[in-house]
Design an enzyme around this catalytic site. Structure first.
Site, mmCIF file in Angstrom:
data_model
loop_
_atom_site.group_PDB
_atom_site.id
_atom_site.type_symbol
_atom_site.label_atom_id
_atom_site.label_comp_id
_atom_site.label_asym_id
_atom_site.label_seq_id
_atom_site.Cartn_x
_atom_site.Cartn_y
_atom_site.Cartn_z
ATOM 1 N N GLY B 15 35.365 3.174 -1.926
ATOM 2 C CA GLY B 15 36.452 2.819 -1.012
ATOM 3 C C GLY B 15 36.179 3.485 0.323
ATOM 4 N N ALA B 17 37.069 6.396 1.554
ATOM 5 C CA ALA B 17 36.694 7.806 1.504
ATOM 6 C C ALA B 17 35.250 7.959 1.018
ATOM 7 C CB ALA B 17 37.651 8.573 0.601
ATOM 8 N N SER B 43 37.585 -2.493 -3.193
ATOM 9 C CA SER B 43 38.245 -1.216 -3.463
ATOM 10 C C SER B 43 39.652 -1.262 -2.899
ATOM 11 C CB SER B 43 37.473 -0.077 -2.796
ATOM 12 O OG SER B 43 36.174 -0.023 -3.326
ATOM 13 N N GLY B 50 49.396 -1.958 6.569
ATOM 14 C CA GLY B 50 50.138 -1.475 7.737
ATOM 15 C C GLY B 50 49.291 -0.866 8.829
ATOM 16 N N ARG B 302 59.447 7.947 3.379
ATOM 17 C CA ARG B 302 59.544 7.063 2.208
ATOM 18 C C ARG B 302 60.351 7.653 1.066
ATOM 19 N NH1 ARG B 302 53.322 4.928 2.047
ATOM 20 N NH2 ARG B 302 53.593 3.552 3.830
ATOM 21 N N GLU B 396 42.315 9.548 -1.623
ATOM 22 C CA GLU B 396 43.521 9.665 -2.441
ATOM 23 C C GLU B 396 43.247 10.447 -3.723
ATOM 24 O OE1 GLU B 396 45.774 6.053 -2.865
ATOM 25 O OE2 GLU B 396 47.117 6.945 -4.335
HETATM 26 C C1 LIG Z 1 49.319 -1.893 -1.520
HETATM 27 C C2 LIG Z 1 48.958 -0.666 -0.764
HETATM 28 C C3 LIG Z 1 49.087 -0.631 0.622
HETATM 29 C C4 LIG Z 1 48.752 0.508 1.334
HETATM 30 N N1 LIG Z 1 48.901 0.513 2.693
HETATM 31 C C5 LIG Z 1 48.589 1.632 3.395
HETATM 32 C C6 LIG Z 1 48.730 1.672 4.814
HETATM 33 O O1 LIG Z 1 49.124 0.697 5.444
HETATM 34 N N2 LIG Z 1 48.391 2.809 5.456
HETATM 35 C C7 LIG Z 1 47.928 3.909 4.800
HETATM 36 O O2 LIG Z 1 47.649 4.910 5.432
HETATM 37 N N3 LIG Z 1 47.758 3.887 3.466
HETATM 38 C C8 LIG Z 1 48.079 2.776 2.741
HETATM 39 N N4 LIG Z 1 47.928 2.781 1.382
HETATM 40 C C9 LIG Z 1 47.246 3.896 0.729
HETATM 41 C C10 LIG Z 1 45.744 3.791 0.955
HETATM 42 O O3 LIG Z 1 45.369 2.443 0.977
HETATM 43 C C11 LIG Z 1 44.948 4.476 -0.141
HETATM 44 O O4 LIG Z 1 45.439 5.743 -0.369
HETATM 45 C C12 LIG Z 1 43.482 4.609 0.284
HETATM 46 O O5 LIG Z 1 42.977 3.355 0.652
HETATM 47 C C13 LIG Z 1 42.645 5.201 -0.811
HETATM 48 O O6 LIG Z 1 41.277 5.127 -0.441
HETATM 49 P P1 LIG Z 1 40.173 5.819 -1.301
HETATM 50 O O7 LIG Z 1 38.889 5.609 -0.596
HETATM 51 O O8 LIG Z 1 40.583 7.202 -1.603
HETATM 52 O O9 LIG Z 1 40.178 5.034 -2.682
HETATM 53 P P2 LIG Z 1 40.032 3.473 -3.016
HETATM 54 O O10 LIG Z 1 39.911 2.617 -1.836
HETATM 55 O O11 LIG Z 1 41.104 3.178 -3.999
HETATM 56 O O12 LIG Z 1 38.639 3.427 -3.740
HETATM 57 C C14 LIG Z 1 38.437 3.951 -5.024
HETATM 58 C C15 LIG Z 1 37.028 3.646 -5.444
HETATM 59 O O13 LIG Z 1 36.707 4.319 -6.640
HETATM 60 C C16 LIG Z 1 36.107 3.441 -7.561
HETATM 61 N N5 LIG Z 1 36.316 3.997 -8.892
HETATM 62 C C17 LIG Z 1 37.489 4.277 -9.505
HETATM 63 N N6 LIG Z 1 37.276 4.823 -10.705
HETATM 64 C C18 LIG Z 1 35.940 4.899 -10.874
HETATM 65 C C19 LIG Z 1 35.105 5.377 -11.917
HETATM 66 N N7 LIG Z 1 35.580 5.893 -13.034
HETATM 67 N N8 LIG Z 1 33.757 5.283 -11.755
HETATM 68 C C20 LIG Z 1 33.233 4.754 -10.628
HETATM 69 N N9 LIG Z 1 33.982 4.304 -9.611
HETATM 70 C C21 LIG Z 1 35.323 4.378 -9.721
HETATM 71 C C22 LIG Z 1 36.727 2.126 -7.263
HETATM 72 O O14 LIG Z 1 35.954 1.048 -7.727
HETATM 73 C C23 LIG Z 1 36.781 2.173 -5.736
HETATM 74 O O15 LIG Z 1 35.543 1.807 -5.190
HETATM 75 C C24 LIG Z 1 48.279 1.638 0.658
HETATM 76 C C25 LIG Z 1 48.149 1.626 -0.724
HETATM 77 C C26 LIG Z 1 48.520 0.491 -1.433
HETATM 78 C C27 LIG Z 1 48.465 0.560 -2.926
#
Ligand SMILES: Cc1cc2nc3c(=O)[nH]c(=O)nc-3n(C[C@H](O)[C@H](O)[C@H](O)COP(=O)(O)OP(=O)(O)OC[C@H]3O[C@@H](n4cnc5c(N)ncnc54)[C@H](O)[C@@H]3O)c2cc1C
Ligand code: SF4
Ligand code: SF4
Ligand code: FES
Lengths: 250, 611
Positions: B15, B17, B43, B50, B302, B396
């Site tokens: 994702g 991050a 992801s 937003g 929120r 996250e």
């Molecule tokens: C519907 C929705 C709307 C949102 N809107 C906003 C917004 O407008 N503004 C804002 O600031 N935040 C928003 N958020 C929050 C924000 O989108 C997330 O917190 C953020 O995108 C998380 O990014 P990340 O890179 O940490 O994880 P993610 O983008 O969730 O990526 C996780 C990655 O880990 C991988 N993965 C998971 N488990 C495993 C495993 N066991 N082995 C290998 N790979 C794995 C997945 O395949 C994925 O690639 C929103 C969240 C949701 C649910």
């Protein structure tokens, strides 16, 4: 609402030596606001836990759940059963490699496509953390986003006659992506650079222009316009190039 | 033979991050592999609509904004639960990162000079954008902020940013192995050496060995039944980290509910709806938020809006519906066609596709639903996980801890990229000094354990049904660890989860488990998910105060005297509950604890040493 749905699903697990491709029927009571996401999960949890299919966002946003639904490629999560007859036939998207049942490998194809067309901004400028951002007209930003909305679901490729005949066809999705970069002033590539990538049968000249792609695109991208735009642009370039070539020889 | 793959940096997650950290390391010349359950562009980051916060201050309503103001909003938003050193680094770096994203190709919406309109609380107002700022990155309003600070691309911000990021990662030579799931961590109690993973195309096990490993697996919303999260948000990385026995998860009880999930599917409609002037209405179609929060109304944080909505429903103002829980209405009709069909286009599509309504003319049924996990793998301010060398976490999945007990809308997407840049630089430093020795005995033992787990699930004759136990876990959390919490319900939730946990020892498959079998995938991760759920429920039971999203009906005051601390949970092998410890919420105070200015509530001051 009291319908009993018959869902005919393509079954095949390539990793199981005993598995043969076949269709299997499942029966399920329709409930209010039922989508194929709900229906398939219920079948998996209550009837056959080995059933393979793909969902991720279940909200029509991520492009994970493309499949052929009663003959038409679409996103399954946003397909409501009430819009379908009580006999529903589900097949995996053609063109992509089958993983099992309704699940196909879109990720590998899209990664290769993006690598092939170098789907990133080509710029000679270095990022300067101290400087103000380069300005952009808001309307242009919105036009770029309009083409950026593609979710790489693969429906357009599944519906494309050329893609069915040529494995190396880039498809409307790649051409749309190129159009997005042509529009973007941050990308310094020139016409000839784009021509090298799509000025051939793998690209714009392979397209037969029947527009199966635009008809099925679940994001309603203006694929037809982009194909027309690129064909003209690449056509002109080819012509110019021809002339240039002639001049050189004489 | 099990395939073994070596790399310098292994990112669990592709994702925002994971990829942002990967880009930093690849830029410094290291080999990087990201694992992902799905094609990286799917992801969950892609679902964010937003926008992301950064104090650029270009739009007229953002004038006078600065990292300092962003800092105040963030610390207040967190209800003083966050690490203030981290919040400071974050707000200072966010504007640079947004510009960097523009440089890489994000089509941010830009300032349009001259007269324009906006809505607030259903009223139309005029604004005048400075023509000198035309073409700079603009911003929209979000809850809990003093200024308009949320940078956005229509309402597809996450999509646009993730696509740009993924393309950039491809350009930098980052490899993504998609449809690969990490199922356990390889470590010797001191160093993390990589993971054992299962290929979700073939079902085969694979070993990944790396000098550094990053957990960036996103949220774990799917431990709850009703959530806005994608079906892959199962906290895979956090739970395998917890299973090492030495890595701590921080503040797992801090679970955010979002005010506007649609009924009945819990799909999110963005906070941008309220930011752009949408209002919440009750069954009489009366606007009620100003009665509770005269100052901020729909745009309080929120946690506050969600609680007020439930309060109002409990008073009998909810709308009945066939799905059980009453709901309220979100009204965006007055924003008009041009706005809804462009700037809120995903919302428009969601309404049309999943509700069969047209938000131009109809109200949207909404209720608060599970949305975000503030907790995760606890790291120091450089992103290094507590407990194991060579293990990092970001996004996250991490508890870095920018958000404390409530994160502001737009701060999470921004966190993924800002943290990605900052932590990425620290990972590079680590890699530059690292030499790795991989101990074959450790790897073999780990692999044997995982193979044995699989064999037992397929042939062991276990009687417990995977889906049934998962549903029990999800229901227990919904019932006992929701928006309002109390001793009795929490206690019950913990007991139920302990029972579920014990029963997961006897899981058995109904199918043959061959290939990319989905039943096996769930069976392998379910026990870990239940352990995470226990960290959430038990942490909430023990925290006897109310702070941010953690609202205890039996302890309504925020208690800075006893609870200005972060919960750290670890899990000892064979235990049936996590071990909880506590550490100070922040190493230093730039902003001493005070009132948030919304949400009301009593505070027991840290200075008040009497009982
Ligand atoms: C519907 C929705 C709307 C949102 N809107 C906003 C917004 O407008 N503004 C804002 O600031 N935040 C928003 N958020 C929050 C924000 O989108 C997330 O917190 C953020 O995108 C998380 O990014 P990340 O890179 O940490 O994880 P993610 O983008 O969730 O990526 C996780 C990655 O880990 C991988 N993965 C998971 N488990 C495993 C495993 N066991 N082995 C290998 N790979 C794995 C997945 O395949 C994925 O690639 C929103 C969240 C949701 C649910
Ligand atoms: S118009 Fe071209 S790209 Fe579209 S479906 Fe037809 S052949 Fe394929
Ligand atoms: S162009 Fe449309 S159909 Fe094709 S991949 Fe993109 S969203 Fe899907
Ligand atoms: S599951 Fe994401 S589009 Fe269908």
């Amino acid at each position: 609402m009291d319908r009993m749905l018959t869902i005919n699903i393509f079954r095949y697990n390539p990793q199981d030596p005993d598995s043969k491709p076949h269709m299997e029927s499942f029966y399920i009571d329709e409930t209010e606001s039922m989508t194929l996401f709900i229906a398939l999960n219920r079948i998996r949890e209550e009837q056959d836990p080995s059933l393979q299919f793909d969902f991720c966002c279940r909200a029509g946003i991520c492009g994970q759940c493309g499949m052929v639904i009663n003959g038409r490629p679409n996103l399954a999560c946003k397909t409501k059963t009430k819009d379908l007859p009580s006999q529903i036939t589900l097949l995996p998207l053609p063109f992509f490699k089958l993983i099992g049942d309704l699940s196909v490998d879109t990720g590998t194809w899209f990664r290769e496509m993006n690598t092939h067309i170098e789907s990133w901004i080509h710029t000679s400028k270095e990022f300067d953390p101290e400087a103000e951002e380069e300005r952009m007209d808001n309307e242009l930003a919105e036009q770029i986003y309009e083409l950026d909305r593609c979710v790489e679901c693969g429906c357009c490729l599944a519906a494309c006659g050329t893609a069915r005949m040529r494995e190396d066809f880039l498809g409307a999705v790649a051409l749309n992506r190129i159009a997005r970069f042509i529009l973007d002033p941050r990308d310094e590539r020139e016409e000839k650079d784009y021509f090298e990538i799509i000025g051939n049968d793998q690209g714009i000249f392979g397209c037969m222009g029947l527009l199966g792609c635009e008809d099925v695109c679940p994001k309603n991208l203006p694929l037809q316009d982009q194909l027309g735009f690129l064909r003209r642009k690449m056509g002109f370039f080819a012509l110019k190039d021809l002339k240039r070539g002639k001049k050189k020889t004489c | 033979m099990v395939e073994t793959i070596y790399t310098d940096l292994l990112c669990l997650g592709a994702g925002l991050a994971g990829e942002r950290v990967a880009i930093e390391a690849a830029g410094a010349g290291f080999d990087v592999i990201c694992l992902s359950l799905v094609h990286s562009k799917r992801s969950h980051s892609s679902a964010a609509q937003g926008g992301m916060q950064a104090a650029l201050g270009n739009s007229v309503m953002g004038e006078g904004d600065s990292p300092d103001v962003h800092f105040l909003d963030t610390v207040k938003g967190s209800d003083w639960g966050c690490d203030q050193e981290v919040a400071r680094m974050f707000v200072d770096t966010a504007p640079i990162v947004m510009r960097e994203l523009a440089h890489w190709g994000v089509p941010w919406n830009r300032v349009v000079g001259g007269k324009g309109f906006y809505y607030k609380g259903g009223q139309k107002y005029e604004k005048f954008e400075d023509p000198a700022k035309e073409g700079l990155i603009t911003s929209r309003n979000f809850g809990g902020t003093a200024k308009w600070r949320t940078c956005y691309t229509s309402d597809g911000t996450g999509h646009a940013v993730l696509y740009t990021m993924d393309n950039r990662a491809t350009q930098m030579g980052v490899q993504v192995h998609d449809r690969v799931e990490a199922i356990s961590m390889i470590h010797d109690g001191e160093h993390c050496q990589g993971v054992v993973a299962r290929c979700l195309k073939t079902g085969k096990l694979r070993v990944y060995l790396a000098k550094a490993t990053l957990v960036a697996t996103g949220g774990y919303g799917r431990i709850y039944k009703n959530t806005t999260n994608a079906v892959i948000c199962e906290g895979g990385g956090q739970s395998i980290a917890l299973d090492t026995g030495v890595v701590s998860l921080g503040n797992m009880e801090a679970i955010q509910f979002h005010p506007t999930g649609i009924v009945p599917t819990d799909i999110l409609v963005t906070e941008g709806c309220r930011g752009d002037g949408g209002t919440l209405l009750d069954k009489n179609e009366d606007r009620f938020m100003p009665d509770y929060e005269p100052e901020k109304a729909e745009l309080a944080s929120r946690d506050v809006v969600s609680r007020r909505m439930i309060e109002h429903i409990r008073k009998g103002f909810g709308v009945k519906n066939p799905y059980g829980d009453d709901h309220l209405w979100l009204d965006i009709r007055h924003l008009g066609e041009a706005h809804i069909r462009t700037k809120l286009r995903e919302v428009d599509e969601i309404c049309q596709n999943f509700l069969g309504i047209d938000p131009l003319h109809q109200l949207i049924p909404v209720r608060p639903t599970h949305h975000y996990s503030m907790g995760g793998v606890r790291t120091n301010k450089h992103g290094a996980a507590y407990g194991l060398k060579g293990l990092f976490a970001a996004g996250e999945a991490a508890c870095w801890d920018l958000h404390g007990f409530n994160r502001l809308g737009g701060n999470s997407l921004a966190e993924t990229v800002v943290a990605g840049k900052i932590i990425g630089a620290k990972v590079v430093e680590y890699l530059q000094g690292a030499t790795a020795t991989f101990k074959t005995a450790v790897i073999d033992e780990r692999l044997k354990k995982d193979q044995a787990r699989i064999d037992t699930l397929i042939h062991g004759g276990g009687k417990e049904n995977v889906y049934e136990l998962r549903n029990m876990m999800q229901d227990a959390l919904m019932k006992g660890v929701g928006i309002f919490r109390n001793e009795k319900d929490l206690d019950q939730a913990v007991k139920t989860l302990q029972e579920v946990h014990a029963r997961t020892a006897n899981l058995g498959l109904k199918s043959n488990g061959l290939g990319a079998n989905p039943e096996l995938a769930l069976a392998l991760k379910l026990p870990g998910m239940v352990r995470m759920a226990l960290c959430v429920a038990y942490g909430a039971l023990e925290r006897r105060e109310s702070r941010g999203c953690h609202a205890r009906e039996d302890y309504p005051a925020r208690n800075d005297r006893d609870w200005l601390v972060r919960t750290l949970a670890t899990w000892e092998e064979g235990a049936d509950l996590p071990t909880l410890r506590y550490e100070p919420a922040t190493p230093s105070f730039e902003l001493p604890p005070g009132e948030r200015g919304y949400g009301g509530g009593k505070i027991i001051s840290a200075d008040d040493k009497e009982a």
